[in-house]
Design a protein around this motif. Structure first.
Motif, PDB file in Angstrom:
ATOM      1  N   ARG A  17       0.839  -1.208   0.000  1.00 26.63           N
ATOM      2  CA  ARG A  17       0.000   0.000   0.000  1.00 26.63           C
ATOM      3  C   ARG A  17       0.872   1.255   0.000  1.00 26.63           C
ATOM      4  O   ARG A  17       0.650   2.181  -0.787  1.00 26.63           O
ATOM      5  CB  ARG A  17      -0.917   0.002   1.221  1.00 26.63           C
ATOM      6  CG  ARG A  17      -1.787   1.256   1.312  1.00 26.63           C
ATOM      7  CD  ARG A  17      -2.340   1.485   2.697  1.00 26.63           C
ATOM      8  NE  ARG A  17      -1.239   1.645   3.640  1.00 26.63           N
ATOM      9  CZ  ARG A  17      -1.310   1.355   4.924  1.00 26.63           C
ATOM     10  NH1 ARG A  17      -2.422   0.887   5.460  1.00 26.63           N
ATOM     11  NH2 ARG A  17      -0.263   1.518   5.710  1.00 26.63           N
ATOM     12  N   ASP A  18       1.863   1.292   0.869  1.00 26.98           N
ATOM     13  CA  ASP A  18       2.705   2.482   0.986  1.00 26.98           C
ATOM     14  C   ASP A  18       3.464   2.772  -0.307  1.00 26.98           C
ATOM     15  O   ASP A  18       3.589   3.931  -0.708  1.00 26.98           O
ATOM     16  CB  ASP A  18       3.679   2.339   2.158  1.00 26.98           C
ATOM     17  CG  ASP A  18       2.965   2.321   3.513  1.00 26.98           C
ATOM     18  OD1 ASP A  18       1.749   2.657   3.576  1.00 26.98           O
ATOM     19  OD2 ASP A  18       3.624   1.954   4.511  1.00 26.98           O
ATOM     20  N   LEU A  19       3.953   1.724  -0.983  1.00 24.47           N
ATOM     21  CA  LEU A  19       4.665   1.940  -2.241  1.00 24.47           C
ATOM     22  C   LEU A  19       3.705   2.422  -3.322  1.00 24.47           C
ATOM     23  O   LEU A  19       4.044   3.293  -4.123  1.00 24.47           O
ATOM     24  CB  LEU A  19       5.388   0.665  -2.689  1.00 24.47           C
ATOM     25  CG  LEU A  19       6.314   0.829  -3.894  1.00 24.47           C
ATOM     26  CD1 LEU A  19       7.413   1.856  -3.620  1.00 24.47           C
ATOM     27  CD2 LEU A  19       6.924  -0.513  -4.275  1.00 24.47           C
ATOM     28  N   ARG A  43      -9.007   3.902   0.244  1.00 24.60           N
ATOM     29  CA  ARG A  43      -9.369   2.481   0.274  1.00 24.60           C
ATOM     30  C   ARG A  43      -9.135   1.896   1.665  1.00 24.60           C
ATOM     31  O   ARG A  43      -8.127   2.189   2.307  1.00 24.60           O
ATOM     32  CB  ARG A  43      -8.575   1.717  -0.772  1.00 24.60           C
ATOM     33  CG  ARG A  43      -8.898   2.162  -2.199  1.00 24.60           C
ATOM     34  CD  ARG A  43      -8.288   1.203  -3.186  1.00 24.60           C
ATOM     35  NE  ARG A  43      -8.428   1.651  -4.550  1.00 24.60           N
ATOM     36  CZ  ARG A  43      -9.501   1.514  -5.301  1.00 24.60           C
ATOM     37  NH1 ARG A  43     -10.588   0.952  -4.789  1.00 24.60           N
ATOM     38  NH2 ARG A  43      -9.529   1.927  -6.551  1.00 24.60           N
ATOM     39  N   PRO A  44     -10.034   1.022   2.123  1.00 24.84           N
ATOM     40  CA  PRO A  44      -9.879   0.423   3.456  1.00 24.84           C
ATOM     41  C   PRO A  44      -8.753  -0.612   3.484  1.00 24.84           C
ATOM     42  O   PRO A  44      -8.338  -1.139   2.451  1.00 24.84           O
ATOM     43  CB  PRO A  44     -11.239  -0.251   3.691  1.00 24.84           C
ATOM     44  CG  PRO A  44     -11.762  -0.527   2.324  1.00 24.84           C
ATOM     45  CD  PRO A  44     -11.251   0.577   1.442  1.00 24.84           C
ATOM     46  N   ASP A  45      -8.296  -0.915   4.677  1.00 20.68           N
ATOM     47  CA  ASP A  45      -7.222  -1.901   4.845  1.00 20.68           C
ATOM     48  C   ASP A  45      -7.580  -3.242   4.219  1.00 20.68           C
ATOM     49  O   ASP A  45      -6.705  -3.928   3.676  1.00 20.68           O
ATOM     50  CB  ASP A  45      -6.892  -2.087   6.324  1.00 20.68           C
ATOM     51  CG  ASP A  45      -6.187  -0.877   6.922  1.00 20.68           C
ATOM     52  OD1 ASP A  45      -5.776   0.035   6.160  1.00 20.68           O
ATOM     53  OD2 ASP A  45      -6.045  -0.843   8.159  1.00 20.68           O
ATOM     54  N   ASP A  46      -8.835  -3.652   4.295  1.00 21.38           N
ATOM     55  CA  ASP A  46      -9.240  -4.934   3.715  1.00 21.38           C
ATOM     56  C   ASP A  46      -8.977  -4.988   2.210  1.00 21.38           C
ATOM     57  O   ASP A  46      -8.631  -6.044   1.677  1.00 21.38           O
ATOM     58  CB  ASP A  46     -10.720  -5.229   3.990  1.00 21.38           C
ATOM     59  CG  ASP A  46     -10.955  -5.667   5.424  1.00 21.38           C
ATOM     60  OD1 ASP A  46      -9.979  -6.024   6.117  1.00 21.38           O
ATOM     61  OD2 ASP A  46     -12.126  -5.640   5.861  1.00 21.38           O
ATOM     62  N   PHE A  47      -9.142  -3.877   1.519  1.00 24.14           N
ATOM     63  CA  PHE A  47      -8.830  -3.812   0.087  1.00 24.14           C
ATOM     64  C   PHE A  47      -7.362  -4.153  -0.136  1.00 24.14           C
ATOM     65  O   PHE A  47      -7.020  -4.960  -0.996  1.00 24.14           O
ATOM     66  CB  PHE A  47      -9.146  -2.424  -0.476  1.00 24.14           C
ATOM     67  CG  PHE A  47      -8.617  -2.218  -1.867  1.00 24.14           C
ATOM     68  CD1 PHE A  47      -9.357  -2.619  -2.966  1.00 24.14           C
ATOM     69  CD2 PHE A  47      -7.368  -1.639  -2.082  1.00 24.14           C
ATOM     70  CE1 PHE A  47      -8.855  -2.447  -4.253  1.00 24.14           C
ATOM     71  CE2 PHE A  47      -6.869  -1.461  -3.363  1.00 24.14           C
ATOM     72  CZ  PHE A  47      -7.620  -1.869  -4.447  1.00 24.14           C
ATOM     73  N   ARG A  51      -5.710  -7.373  -2.005  1.00 24.34           N
ATOM     74  CA  ARG A  51      -4.850  -7.115  -3.168  1.00 24.34           C
ATOM     75  C   ARG A  51      -3.494  -7.800  -2.991  1.00 24.34           C
ATOM     76  O   ARG A  51      -2.994  -8.445  -3.913  1.00 24.34           O
ATOM     77  CB  ARG A  51      -4.686  -5.606  -3.344  1.00 24.34           C
ATOM     78  CG  ARG A  51      -3.929  -5.187  -4.571  1.00 24.34           C
ATOM     79  CD  ARG A  51      -4.033  -3.684  -4.724  1.00 24.34           C
ATOM     80  NE  ARG A  51      -3.205  -3.213  -5.806  1.00 24.34           N
ATOM     81  CZ  ARG A  51      -3.430  -2.094  -6.453  1.00 24.34           C
ATOM     82  NH1 ARG A  51      -4.458  -1.330  -6.141  1.00 24.34           N
ATOM     83  NH2 ARG A  51      -2.632  -1.715  -7.415  1.00 24.34           N
ATOM     84  N   ALA A  52      -2.895  -7.663  -1.814  1.00 25.07           N
ATOM     85  CA  ALA A  52      -1.601  -8.300  -1.555  1.00 25.07           C
ATOM     86  C   ALA A  52      -1.721  -9.821  -1.545  1.00 25.07           C
ATOM     87  O   ALA A  52      -0.859 -10.519  -2.073  1.00 25.07           O
ATOM     88  CB  ALA A  52      -1.016  -7.799  -0.241  1.00 25.07           C
ATOM     89  N   SER A  53      -2.796 -10.330  -0.980  1.00 23.35           N
ATOM     90  CA  SER A  53      -3.007 -11.774  -0.937  1.00 23.35           C
ATOM     91  C   SER A  53      -3.112 -12.353  -2.347  1.00 23.35           C
ATOM     92  O   SER A  53      -2.473 -13.355  -2.665  1.00 23.35           O
ATOM     93  CB  SER A  53      -4.265 -12.088  -0.127  1.00 23.35           C
ATOM     94  OG  SER A  53      -4.500 -13.469  -0.108  1.00 23.35           O
ATOM     95  N   SER A  54      -3.895 -11.716  -3.193  1.00 23.68           N
ATOM     96  CA  SER A  54      -4.038 -12.176  -4.584  1.00 23.68           C
ATOM     97  C   SER A  54      -2.716 -12.108  -5.331  1.00 23.68           C
ATOM     98  O   SER A  54      -2.356 -13.024  -6.070  1.00 23.68           O
ATOM     99  CB  SER A  54      -5.080 -11.336  -5.323  1.00 23.68           C
ATOM    100  OG  SER A  54      -6.354 -11.548  -4.783  1.00 23.68           O
TER     101      SER A  54
END
Length: 189
Positions: A17-19, A43-47, A51-54
């Motif tokens: 997210r930060d990048l 965007r919420p943390d769950d998004f 995204r990272a999980s996928s």
């Protein structure tokens, strides 16, 4: 500074997210990304977790990063797998099994060190390693006014495919499709 090019892990969503937020603050962001910093920051943390999980699973999307020895992420590229039966995410729908490189970014202070080359080589190698689907080309889009990115894509071996797509929300600007067909070599620096 030495860098490792690797895939992200699902639990690294905050760094991803930060990048992404850093990329969206780059002066070239309006030409390079279809999202604004404000949209992404809302965007919420769950998004970001999803995204990272996928991107970590690497089935239909894979994200690679350039990680410095101190753990800082200095660059990224994401690979989307596209098949003819899939709905187009951007541009023309796939007519062959292909991957689509998106979200390319290298921090300004880390540019000129070969990180983009390393990220692209890793993304393309991963694309060619897929067995199902068997990838026939790697593509990307570049805004017609993004000369810096276009020069890099040409230098590394991508060629214009002839495809163009209007920039969403801007009826006057175009994104130009570049491709690297299977069997073509990425250029070395």
């Amino acid at each position: 500074m030495e860098h490792t090019i690797r895939a992200i892990h699902a639990d690294e969503w905050e760094k991803a997210r930060d990048l992404r937020l850093k990329a969206l603050q780059d002066p070239a962001a309006p030409l390079a990304f279809l999202e604004t910093h404000a949209q992404a920051a809302d965007r919420p943390d769950d998004f970001w977790r999803e995204r990272a999980s996928s991107a970590a699973e690497g089935v239909w999307v894979k994200q690679f990063i350039a990680e410095a020895a101190d753990g800082r992420w200095d660059g990224t590229v994401t690979v989307l797998v596209e098949r003819p039966e899939d709905e187009a995410r951007f541009g023309e729908a796939a007519t062959v099994e292909q991957t689509h490189l998106v979200a390319v970014f290298v921090r300004p202070e880390a540019r000129g060190r070969g990180l983009a080359d390393g990220l692209f080589r890793t993304a393309v190698d991963w694309s060619w390693s897929l067995k199902d689907p068997w990838i026939k080309r790697v593509r990307l889009y570049v805004h017609e006014d993004n000369a810096r990115a276009e020069a890099f894509y040409r230098r590394i071996g991508f060629v214009p495919s002839g495809g163009k797509s209007p920039v969403p929300g801007d009826g006057t600007a175009m994104e130009v499709e570049y491709e690297l067909p299977r069997g073509a070599e990425l250029s070395s620096r």
